[in-house]
Design a protein around this motif. Structure first.
Motif, PDB file in Angstrom:
ATOM      1  N   PRO A 123       0.825  -1.226   0.000  1.00 38.00           N
ATOM      2  CA  PRO A 123       0.000   0.000   0.000  1.00 38.00           C
ATOM      3  C   PRO A 123       0.848   1.260   0.000  1.00 38.00           C
ATOM      4  CG  PRO A 123      -0.002  -1.031   2.169  1.00 38.00           C
ATOM      5  CD  PRO A 123       0.694  -1.988   1.257  1.00 38.00           C
ATOM      6  N   SER A 124       0.274   2.347  -0.507  1.00 37.07           N
ATOM      7  CA  SER A 124       0.968   3.637  -0.489  1.00 37.07           C
ATOM      8  C   SER A 124       0.914   4.250   0.904  1.00 37.07           C
ATOM      9  CB  SER A 124       0.327   4.588  -1.502  1.00 37.07           C
ATOM     10  OG  SER A 124       0.510   4.111  -2.818  1.00 37.07           O
ATOM     11  N   SER A 125       1.851   5.152   1.161  1.00 40.13           N
ATOM     12  CA  SER A 125       1.886   5.851   2.452  1.00 40.13           C
ATOM     13  C   SER A 125       0.734   6.852   2.514  1.00 40.13           C
ATOM     14  CB  SER A 125       3.217   6.578   2.628  1.00 40.13           C
ATOM     15  OG  SER A 125       4.288   5.663   2.637  1.00 40.13           O
ATOM     16  N   VAL A 126      -0.174   6.656   3.459  1.00 43.66           N
ATOM     17  CA  VAL A 126      -1.332   7.542   3.643  1.00 43.66           C
ATOM     18  C   VAL A 126      -1.527   7.770   5.133  1.00 43.66           C
ATOM     19  CG1 VAL A 126      -3.823   7.819   3.321  1.00 43.66           C
ATOM     20  CG2 VAL A 126      -2.469   6.725   1.537  1.00 43.66           C
ATOM     21  N   THR A 127      -1.823   9.011   5.510  1.00 40.51           N
ATOM     22  CA  THR A 127      -2.132   9.343   6.904  1.00 40.51           C
ATOM     23  C   THR A 127      -3.541   9.907   6.973  1.00 40.51           C
ATOM     24  OG1 THR A 127       0.185   9.853   7.388  1.00 40.51           O
ATOM     25  CG2 THR A 127      -1.455  10.756   8.893  1.00 40.51           C
ATOM     26  N   LEU A 128      -4.336   9.442   7.935  1.00 42.72           N
ATOM     27  CA  LEU A 128      -5.670  10.015   8.161  1.00 42.72           C
ATOM     28  C   LEU A 128      -5.535  11.137   9.186  1.00 42.72           C
ATOM     29  CD1 LEU A 128      -7.924   6.833   8.244  1.00 42.72           C
ATOM     30  CD2 LEU A 128      -7.266   8.263   6.308  1.00 42.72           C
ATOM     31  N   GLN A 129      -5.988  12.324   8.807  1.00 39.38           N
ATOM     32  CA  GLN A 129      -5.781  13.509   9.649  1.00 39.38           C
ATOM     33  C   GLN A 129      -6.497  13.351  10.998  1.00 39.38           C
ATOM     34  OE1 GLN A 129      -5.347  17.865   8.343  1.00 39.38           O
ATOM     35  NE2 GLN A 129      -7.528  17.576   8.515  1.00 39.38           N
ATOM     36  N   PRO A 130      -5.747  13.494  12.101  1.00 40.23           N
ATOM     37  CA  PRO A 130      -6.392  13.395  13.413  1.00 40.23           C
ATOM     38  C   PRO A 130      -7.199  14.647  13.720  1.00 40.23           C
ATOM     39  CG  PRO A 130      -4.055  13.915  13.653  1.00 40.23           C
ATOM     40  CD  PRO A 130      -4.295  13.712  12.186  1.00 40.23           C
ATOM     41  N   GLY A 131      -8.116  14.537  14.668  1.00 44.43           N
ATOM     42  CA  GLY A 131      -8.881  15.695  15.120  1.00 44.43           C
ATOM     43  C   GLY A 131      -8.019  16.606  15.978  1.00 44.43           C
ATOM     44  N   GLN A 247     -15.604   2.447   4.259  1.00 47.51           N
ATOM     45  CA  GLN A 247     -15.633   3.385   3.129  1.00 47.51           C
ATOM     46  C   GLN A 247     -16.415   4.630   3.527  1.00 47.51           C
ATOM     47  OE1 GLN A 247     -17.475   1.038   0.048  1.00 47.51           O
ATOM     48  NE2 GLN A 247     -15.528   0.236  -0.680  1.00 47.51           N
ATOM     49  N   TYR A 248     -15.842   5.787   3.252  1.00 45.94           N
ATOM     50  CA  TYR A 248     -16.570   7.025   3.512  1.00 45.94           C
ATOM     51  C   TYR A 248     -16.089   8.111   2.563  1.00 45.94           C
ATOM     52  CZ  TYR A 248     -12.402   8.267   6.282  1.00 45.94           C
ATOM     53  OH  TYR A 248     -11.120   8.532   6.680  1.00 45.94           O
ATOM     54  N   ARG A 249     -16.911   9.145   2.443  1.00 46.64           N
ATOM     55  CA  ARG A 249     -16.597  10.253   1.529  1.00 46.64           C
ATOM     56  C   ARG A 249     -16.663  11.562   2.290  1.00 46.64           C
ATOM     57  NH1 ARG A 249     -19.510   9.746  -4.246  1.00 46.64           N
ATOM     58  NH2 ARG A 249     -18.295   8.021  -5.105  1.00 46.64           N
ATOM     59  N   THR A 250     -15.790  12.476   1.897  1.00 47.54           N
ATOM     60  CA  THR A 250     -15.747  13.796   2.521  1.00 47.54           C
ATOM     61  C   THR A 250     -15.593  14.845   1.436  1.00 47.54           C
ATOM     62  OG1 THR A 250     -14.553  12.770   4.367  1.00 47.54           O
ATOM     63  CG2 THR A 250     -14.658  15.168   4.333  1.00 47.54           C
ATOM     64  N   SER A 251     -16.347  15.925   1.543  1.00 51.01           N
ATOM     65  CA  SER A 251     -16.203  17.040   0.603  1.00 51.01           C
ATOM     66  C   SER A 251     -14.983  17.870   0.993  1.00 51.01           C
ATOM     67  CB  SER A 251     -17.463  17.908   0.623  1.00 51.01           C
ATOM     68  OG  SER A 251     -17.266  19.063  -0.167  1.00 51.01           O
ATOM     69  N   LEU A 279      -5.548  21.364   1.203  1.00 53.19           N
ATOM     70  CA  LEU A 279      -5.519  21.008   2.619  1.00 53.19           C
ATOM     71  C   LEU A 279      -5.773  22.220   3.512  1.00 53.19           C
ATOM     72  CD1 LEU A 279      -5.052  18.979   4.882  1.00 53.19           C
ATOM     73  CD2 LEU A 279      -2.592  19.349   4.631  1.00 53.19           C
ATOM     74  N   ASP A 280      -5.382  23.412   3.058  1.00 50.16           N
ATOM     75  CA  ASP A 280      -5.547  24.619   3.892  1.00 50.16           C
ATOM     76  C   ASP A 280      -6.993  24.829   4.311  1.00 50.16           C
ATOM     77  OD1 ASP A 280      -2.881  25.045   3.741  1.00 50.16           O
ATOM     78  OD2 ASP A 280      -2.974  26.674   2.268  1.00 50.16           O
ATOM     79  N   ASN A 281      -7.934  24.390   3.475  1.00 45.36           N
ATOM     80  CA  ASN A 281      -9.355  24.556   3.789  1.00 45.36           C
ATOM     81  C   ASN A 281      -9.925  23.381   4.592  1.00 45.36           C
ATOM     82  OD1 ASN A 281      -9.240  26.875   2.136  1.00 45.36           O
ATOM     83  ND2 ASN A 281      -9.596  25.624   0.316  1.00 45.36           N
ATOM     84  N   ASN A 282      -9.080  22.407   4.924  1.00 42.86           N
ATOM     85  CA  ASN A 282      -9.552  21.206   5.626  1.00 42.86           C
ATOM     86  C   ASN A 282      -8.649  20.836   6.791  1.00 42.86           C
ATOM     87  OD1 ASN A 282     -11.759  20.064   3.590  1.00 42.86           O
ATOM     88  ND2 ASN A 282     -10.024  20.718   2.345  1.00 42.86           N
ATOM     89  N   LYS A 283      -8.003  21.841   7.385  1.00 40.83           N
ATOM     90  CA  LYS A 283      -6.954  21.600   8.381  1.00 40.83           C
ATOM     91  C   LYS A 283      -7.456  20.878   9.634  1.00 40.83           C
ATOM     92  CE  LYS A 283      -2.838  23.333   7.186  1.00 40.83           C
ATOM     93  NZ  LYS A 283      -1.601  22.538   7.276  1.00 40.83           N
ATOM     94  N   ASP A 284      -8.654  21.164  10.094  1.00 40.35           N
ATOM     95  CA  ASP A 284      -9.121  20.645  11.380  1.00 40.35           C
ATOM     96  C   ASP A 284     -10.154  19.532  11.248  1.00 40.35           C
ATOM     97  OD1 ASP A 284      -7.508  22.454  12.775  1.00 40.35           O
ATOM     98  OD2 ASP A 284      -9.025  24.030  12.582  1.00 40.35           O
TER      99      ASP A 284
END
Length: 375
Positions: A123-131, A247-251, A279-284
């Motif tokens: 798999p490719s390196s992927v990180t899920l952004q923490p809260g 599986q989930y989707r995010t705008s 990413l700047d619009n999805n930082k948090d």
């Protein structure tokens, strides 16, 4: 002319083992993956009777570290490559890279070369952004090269004689554009004649990070309903393959407009909406997929995952995809009409590095002795 080439260096806490890598990003070309080649430098008095092993570890964290209670562990480590580096096997045939040749010449006889090969479906390196309030390691797929002293490959490692250096497995955008995405959807109404038609087209299929996405919209209203509002959005799809319902989707970018609305019965509208997923619009926002992150480096939204075949999905992987969704709102009684177009979002291939010359100089980047605690 003297060229500088970068070398990444990390030393074990006891100072006896030093790991050198020429790069930390290894590219998946779909059919092949860049080999991981480097050098291990051993202290002279550390060679007597000791064995040195090297491994490539894929670490998949699928739950929050703070939720690990009563013996639960939400992390799996896969050993994708493992071999004895010193003493080297007698029959090993090894073609040294230019970097390895230069480092051996510079570091002397205690410099031992190694090469690891990753499997194609890793798999490719992927990180899920923490809260904002999450603590500990983020969920996602991470890689690191591990070098340690021990009696066997399965030996329990000691922190003082272990080196761990994080790397990434990445993909770059293909050189050719795919077919231009286009779709036409229609909606008819049970108690009224005519239909509403929505045609959506993207200017191309492949976009680079930070690039503007042009969504061309054509609406033909042959019904007796009114279109009151138009919304376009870029959605990121995340598939955590380990889970059946993962599986989930995010705008990650959206625009809503009433310009040109309401679209009356019998009328048409042509419109272009521009979207920039960033990413700047999805930082948090928790759960947004990001490209695998190395310490002290900025990252961006995760690139699309390219697969050689749809069924070649590693169970420990996270697959990322993108699509543009266009919605027409017709009011409470009329409902909605939706069109969806897939797209690819990636980094372009960088220019090839200059060849190493005999008078090249190494620009060494040191890492502190923050080895991952394996105890």
């Amino acid at each position: 002319m003297v060229f500088n080439f970068k070398v990444f260096k990390k030393v074990s806490p006891n100072g006896k083992i030093t790991l050198y890598l020429g790069k930390r990003d290894f590219v998946d070309h779909i059919s092949t993956v860049d080999p991981i080649d480097g050098i291990v430098l051993l202290d002279s008095d550390y060679l007597n009777g000791r064995k040195i092993f090297g491994q490539v570890v894929c670490s998949f964290r699928y739950g929050r570290e703070e939720d690990e209670v009563m013996g639960l562990n939400f992390q799996k480590d896969l050993y994708l490559a493992s071999e004895q580096i010193y003493p080297p096997p007698e029959k090993r045939e090894q073609n040294l890279s230019k970097l390895q040749e230069r480092l051996i010449k510079k570091l002397g006889p205690n410099a031992i070369p190694f090469t690891f090969t990753l499997p194609q479906n890793a798999p490719s390196s992927v990180t899920l952004q923490p809260g904002p309030e999450d603590q500990g390691e983020p969920c996602g797929v991470q890689y690191y090269v591990k070098v340690f002293a021990g009696e066997s490959e399965a030996d329990r490692t000691h922190r003082r004689s272990t080196v761990n250096l994080g790397i990434r497995k990445i993909q770059f955008a293909p050189s050719k554009q795919g077919r231009q995405p286009c779709t036409v959807v229609r909606k008819d109404f049970m108690l009224s004649p005519g239909e509403l038609e929505l045609e959506a087209t993207l200017d191309k299929q492949l976009y680079h990070h930070g690039e503007k996405i042009a969504v061309n919209i054509s609406i033909r209203n042959n019904s007796n309903k009114m279109v009151k509002k138009i919304k376009a959005m870029v959605q990121q799809g995340v598939d955590v393959v380990l889970f059946q319902n993962g599986q989930y989707r995010t705008s990650v970018a959206s625009m809503e407009t009433q310009e040109g609305c309401p679209i009356q019965p019998g009328s048409t509208l042509q419109k272009v909406i521009y979207l920039v997923p960033h990413l700047d619009n999805n930082k948090d926002r928790r759960g947004i997929a990001l490209d695998g992150q190395l310490k002290h480096q900025d990252t961006n939204l995760a690139s699309s995952t390219l697969l050689a075949a749809p069924d070649q999905r590693d169970v420990f992987g996270i697959i990322v995809s993108y699509s543009v969704k266009v919605k027409l709102y017709l009011g409470a009684l009329g409902g909605e009409l939706t069109a969806e177009l897939p797209l690819v979002l990636m980094h372009p291939k960088p220019e090839k590095n200059k060849l190493l010359h005999a008078d090249s100089q190494a620009d060494v980047e040191m890492f502190r002795q923050e080895t991952i605690d394996q105890e």
